[in-house]
Design an enzyme around this catalytic site. Structure first.
Site, PDB file in Angstrom:
ATOM      1  N   HIS A 130      43.463  44.403  53.341  1.00 57.56           N
ATOM      2  CA  HIS A 130      43.344  43.129  54.039  1.00 57.56           C
ATOM      3  C   HIS A 130      42.509  42.139  53.226  1.00 57.56           C
ATOM      4  O   HIS A 130      41.426  42.460  52.763  1.00 57.56           O
ATOM      5  CB  HIS A 130      42.712  43.378  55.416  1.00 57.56           C
ATOM      6  CG  HIS A 130      42.854  42.238  56.368  1.00 57.56           C
ATOM      7  ND1 HIS A 130      44.081  41.781  56.797  1.00 57.56           N
ATOM      8  CD2 HIS A 130      41.920  41.458  56.969  1.00 57.56           C
ATOM      9  CE1 HIS A 130      43.897  40.781  57.647  1.00 57.56           C
ATOM     10  NE2 HIS A 130      42.601  40.557  57.768  1.00 57.56           N
ATOM     11  N   ILE A 141      48.942  34.388  55.610  1.00 57.36           N
ATOM     12  CA  ILE A 141      48.477  35.433  54.692  1.00 57.36           C
ATOM     13  C   ILE A 141      47.787  36.525  55.510  1.00 57.36           C
ATOM     14  O   ILE A 141      46.782  36.277  56.179  1.00 57.36           O
ATOM     15  CB  ILE A 141      47.502  34.862  53.652  1.00 57.36           C
ATOM     16  CG1 ILE A 141      48.156  33.707  52.885  1.00 57.36           C
ATOM     17  CG2 ILE A 141      47.057  35.953  52.683  1.00 57.36           C
ATOM     18  CD1 ILE A 141      47.201  32.983  51.934  1.00 57.36           C
ATOM     19  N   ASP A 184      44.615  32.644  56.496  1.00 58.23           N
ATOM     20  CA  ASP A 184      44.624  34.091  56.332  1.00 58.23           C
ATOM     21  C   ASP A 184      44.029  34.749  57.566  1.00 58.23           C
ATOM     22  O   ASP A 184      43.153  34.180  58.230  1.00 58.23           O
ATOM     23  CB  ASP A 184      43.810  34.507  55.111  1.00 58.23           C
ATOM     24  CG  ASP A 184      42.346  34.148  55.258  1.00 58.23           C
ATOM     25  OD1 ASP A 184      41.556  35.008  55.709  1.00 58.23           O
ATOM     26  OD2 ASP A 184      41.980  32.990  54.969  1.00 58.23           O
ATOM     27  N   SER A 185      44.519  35.937  57.900  1.00 61.54           N
ATOM     28  CA  SER A 185      43.992  36.732  58.997  1.00 61.54           C
ATOM     29  C   SER A 185      43.975  35.920  60.287  1.00 61.54           C
ATOM     30  O   SER A 185      45.028  35.444  60.724  1.00 61.54           O
ATOM     31  CB  SER A 185      42.599  37.270  58.617  1.00 61.54           C
ATOM     32  OG  SER A 185      42.205  38.294  59.494  1.00 61.54           O
ATOM     33  N   ALA A 186      42.810  35.699  60.905  1.00 61.47           N
ATOM     34  CA  ALA A 186      42.754  34.881  62.117  1.00 61.47           C
ATOM     35  C   ALA A 186      43.264  33.469  61.863  1.00 61.47           C
ATOM     36  O   ALA A 186      43.862  32.844  62.751  1.00 61.47           O
ATOM     37  CB  ALA A 186      41.337  34.837  62.663  1.00 61.47           C
TER      38      ALA A 186
END
Length: 327
Positions: free
Chosen positions: A292, A190, A161-163
């Site tokens: 987020h 994600i 997810d994210s980074a």
């Protein structure tokens, strides 16, 4: 002075002009549970890089431990802007436990060194080393018995997810380049952390405060990037010079949240992948009215469960490797 703030990304972290970082979240260590199942899942930590003192947390459905059953293998990379969070925080322990219970898979959650102490590309290199360590068990003679005994290397998935989603993209691209992509069945991104100086489409925010904030956070993670947020490691979607057709897997799932600043990047990534000439299949899941990593912040909500169930469905859907996915 040490009290002067350079980048204030509260409630996540603050970086001071002295270079000191104050991490405000994601630092709590949740112990693994090797003997007492949580949601039917046991877990343990294993060192994968003695040189850098880096470990993974492995999650296994308890019922499989008695049978020796081979399970799909999920290799997971946490988010946090390359700066906060770990594979051992309560947030990721809960998410991986829940996902493993839903998917009936074996999961390896990877820890990597973080910026600003270890700026990019260190998180990518640590993650690549972890993936190679996992794949060293293909022969069944690797250092970790849970992986030797239970991993089905015909069903390997990368997710983050994210980074961590950003990391997964670059790992899958490198896997193709280095000729090990045949092992990777699918990738799950994600709320992936991609960005660029110019908005990726007409719907992406033009809010200068938000855009400058993202630029500042990228500088914390990658202070040596000459191009800033147009660094090809970050501007994967908007840059025409970044070719993503060499993604080393057969299927991709992109999960976006409608109210997430990065939502248009995720949707743009899926669209760019479809147009790139890449031969796999891309699927998009969008959850409206959520922000987020909402599924990590509020794991007990219906929408969080939808994310977990979609990831589980994606893992269970593909019965074998890349070859069958492209037929």
């Amino acid at each position: 002075m040490d009290s002067e703030i350079d980048v204030d990304n509260s409630p996540a972290y603050r970086v001071y002009k002295s270079g000191r970082i104050e991490r405000l979240s994601g630092e709590t260590f949740k112990p693994p549970s090797p003997l007492t199942p949580e949601n039917g899942v046991v877990s343990k930590d294993t060192l994968f890089s003695p040189e850098h003192n880096l470990s993974v947390r492995i999650f296994l459905p308890e019922k499989a431990s008695a049978t020796g059953e081979k399970l799909p293998l999920l290799v997971y990379f946490h988010g946090g802007g390359f700066v906060i969070e770990t594979a051992f925080s309560p947030t990721y322990h809960t998410f991986l436990t829940t996902t493993v219970a839903a998917a009936g898979c074996l999961a390896v959650s990877v820890d990597y060194r973080r910026a600003p102490e270890f700026p990019i590309p260190v998180p990518y290199e640590d993650s690549w080393d972890a993936l190679k360590w996992v794949l060293s068990h293909i022969s069944g003679a690797g250092p970790e018995q849970w992986i030797n005994k239970h991993a089905d290397f015909g069903k390997v998935f990368l997710a983050g997810d994210s980074a961590g989603g950003n990391i997964c993209h670059h790992l899958a691209t490198r896997a193709k380049r280095e000729g090990i992509d045949s092992v990777i069945s699918g990738v799950v991104l994600i709320h992936p952390y991609f960005w660029g100086k110019a908005p990726v489409d007409e719907f992406e925010t033009r809010d200068e405060r938000k855009r400058k904030g993202i630029e500042a956070r990228w500088r914390v993670a990658s202070p040596n990037s000459e191009e800033g947020v147009d660094d090809p490691l970050f501007n994967v979607v908007g840059s025409e010079s970044v070719d993503i057709s060499g993604l080393g897997c057969g299927r991709v799932l992109v999960v976006v949240a409608g109210d997430d600043t990065f939502a248009r990047q995720g949707l743009g990534y899926a669209a760019k992948l479809e147009k790139s000439g890449w031969e796999g299949e891309v699927e998009v899941m969008e959850i409206k009215d959520e922000g987020h990593v909402h599924h990590l912040k509020s794991p007990d909500t219906d929408n969080a469960r939808k994310v977990v169930n979609k990831v589980a469905e994606f893992i269970q859907k593909l019965p074998c490797g890349v070859g069958s996915a492209k037929q």
